[in-house]
Design an enzyme around this catalytic site. Structure first.
Site, mmCIF file in Angstrom:
data_model
loop_
_atom_site.group_PDB
_atom_site.id
_atom_site.type_symbol
_atom_site.label_atom_id
_atom_site.label_comp_id
_atom_site.label_asym_id
_atom_site.label_seq_id
_atom_site.Cartn_x
_atom_site.Cartn_y
_atom_site.Cartn_z
ATOM 1 N N ASN A 93 -20.250 -20.502 27.767
ATOM 2 C CA ASN A 93 -19.540 -20.329 29.036
ATOM 3 C C ASN A 93 -18.157 -20.920 28.880
ATOM 4 O OD1 ASN A 93 -19.089 -19.920 31.905
ATOM 5 N ND2 ASN A 93 -19.397 -22.125 32.164
ATOM 6 N N HIS A 95 -15.332 -22.773 31.238
ATOM 7 C CA HIS A 95 -15.272 -23.452 32.532
ATOM 8 C C HIS A 95 -13.861 -24.005 32.730
ATOM 9 C CE1 HIS A 95 -16.792 -25.633 35.982
ATOM 10 N NE2 HIS A 95 -16.135 -26.690 35.552
ATOM 11 N N ASP A 131 -22.953 -26.664 33.423
ATOM 12 C CA ASP A 131 -21.664 -27.068 32.837
ATOM 13 C C ASP A 131 -21.768 -28.357 32.022
ATOM 14 O OD1 ASP A 131 -20.416 -24.865 34.031
ATOM 15 O OD2 ASP A 131 -19.961 -25.974 35.860
HETATM 16 N N1 NHR Z 1 -26.342 -21.589 34.465
HETATM 17 C C1 NHR Z 1 -26.847 -22.632 33.776
HETATM 18 N N2 NHR Z 1 -28.180 -22.790 33.747
HETATM 19 N N3 NHR Z 1 -26.063 -23.527 33.120
HETATM 20 C C2 NHR Z 1 -24.726 -23.389 33.129
HETATM 21 O O1 NHR Z 1 -23.998 -24.265 32.463
HETATM 22 C C3 NHR Z 1 -24.133 -22.306 33.857
HETATM 23 C C4 NHR Z 1 -25.000 -21.402 34.510
HETATM 24 C C5 NHR Z 1 -24.480 -20.337 35.251
HETATM 25 C C6 NHR Z 1 -23.113 -20.169 35.350
HETATM 26 C C7 NHR Z 1 -20.782 -20.932 34.945
HETATM 27 C C8 NHR Z 1 -20.289 -22.077 35.882
HETATM 28 C C9 NHR Z 1 -18.774 -22.150 35.827
HETATM 29 O O2 NHR Z 1 -18.211 -22.241 34.738
HETATM 30 C C10 NHR Z 1 -22.252 -21.083 34.731
HETATM 31 C C11 NHR Z 1 -22.763 -22.128 33.955
HETATM 32 C C12 NHR Z 1 -21.557 -20.775 39.199
HETATM 33 C C13 NHR Z 1 -21.900 -21.948 39.869
HETATM 34 C C14 NHR Z 1 -22.527 -21.895 41.241
HETATM 35 O O3 NHR Z 1 -22.676 -22.917 41.883
HETATM 36 C C15 NHR Z 1 -21.695 -23.147 39.209
HETATM 37 C C16 NHR Z 1 -21.155 -23.176 37.921
HETATM 38 C C17 NHR Z 1 -20.834 -21.999 37.263
HETATM 39 C C18 NHR Z 1 -21.011 -20.806 37.910
HETATM 40 N N4 NHR Z 1 -22.944 -20.687 41.736
HETATM 41 C C19 NHR Z 1 -23.537 -20.467 43.051
HETATM 42 C C20 NHR Z 1 -25.014 -20.064 42.933
HETATM 43 O O4 NHR Z 1 -25.717 -20.259 43.955
HETATM 44 C C21 NHR Z 1 -22.817 -19.342 43.752
HETATM 45 C C22 NHR Z 1 -21.385 -19.681 43.984
HETATM 46 C C23 NHR Z 1 -20.522 -18.474 44.411
HETATM 47 O O5 NHR Z 1 -21.011 -17.339 44.462
HETATM 48 O O6 NHR Z 1 -19.327 -18.699 44.651
HETATM 49 O O7 NHR Z 1 -25.465 -19.538 41.896
HETATM 50 O O8 NHR Z 1 -18.094 -22.213 36.872
#
Ligand code: NHR
Length: 182
Positions: A93, A95, A131
């Site tokens: 990923n 970030h 992350d």
């Molecule tokens: N999944 C895992 N298990 N581990 C990681 O390190 C992940 C992952 C999924 C996505 C990208 C991350 C970023 O770089 C990522 C890393 C989305 C959220 C989040 O809170 C957090 C971090 C990242 C991506 N998503 C919410 C959810 O409920 C929705 C938020 C929205 O739609 O705006 O999934 O940023």
């Protein structure tokens, strides 16, 4: 999300086999299609809170493409431990912060609020903990006086576009050390 196979054609250790998104309107799907790369969109919204059901729908075309590596880029759905386990050690990923600072969302606003003088982006292995997987690369940019979160985001994005391909090329060659760009 881009799925790649390790397959040295030309001078690159990987080739893209699928671009997948949870957003049917993602610009990356159109870009990929223009380049002749297979695409799939699995909208997460009909699945509501059922992440496992969303992921099994997403998994189907991914498994059919049989990738060696998955790259998340702007993929905004937290992945369950079960999904991560299938690709552990081969899912990356990017970030938009200097991890371990600011995992999660609104990273640029948080860096500005903290008064940080530097910001940047990090490529890491995806693990079950958001992350927090092993760092593979980072690029640093200055924070300038008067920066808004949008200013910082665009300065960091330019570095994301340098860092991710550089890390992927190394990763595809089996290199796991930390790449530092500035
Ligand atoms: N999944 C895992 N298990 N581990 C990681 O390190 C992940 C992952 C999924 C996505 C990208 C991350 C970023 O770089 C990522 C890393 C989305 C959220 C989040 O809170 C957090 C971090 C990242 C991506 N998503 C919410 C959810 O409920 C929705 C938020 C929205 O739609 O705006 O999934 O940023």
């Amino acid at each position: 999300m881009m799925a790649l196979c390790r397959d040295m054609v030309g001078d690159h250790p990987c080739r893209p086999v699928l671009v997948a998104s949870n957003d049917p309107d993602a610009a990356g799907l159109r870009r990929a299609a223009e380049l002749g790369i297979a695409t799939t969109a699995v909208d997460h919204r009909p699945y509501g809170a059922d992440r496992a059901a969303f992921e099994s729908a997403l998994l189907e075309p991914i498994l059919a493409a049989a990738p060696d590596i998955l790259c998340l880029a702007g993929f905004m759905r937290v992945l369950t431990p079960a999904f991560v386990a299938r690709f552990e050690g081969r899912m990356l990923n990017i970030h938009p912060s200097l991890l371990p600072k600011y995992p999660g969302l609104r990273t640029h606003a948080r860096a500005l609020a903290a008064g940080d003088l530097e910001a940047g982006c990090s490529v890491h292995e995806v693990t079950a903990v958001l992350d927090s997987g092993p760092l593979l690369g980072r690029a640093v940019v200055p924070v300038l006086v008067g920066d808004t979160p949008e200013d910082l985001a665009s300065r960091v994005l330019a570095q994301e576009h340098r860092l991710y391909p550089a890390v992927l090329r190394r990763f595809g060659n089996g290199e796991r050390g930390l790449l530092r760009l500035n």
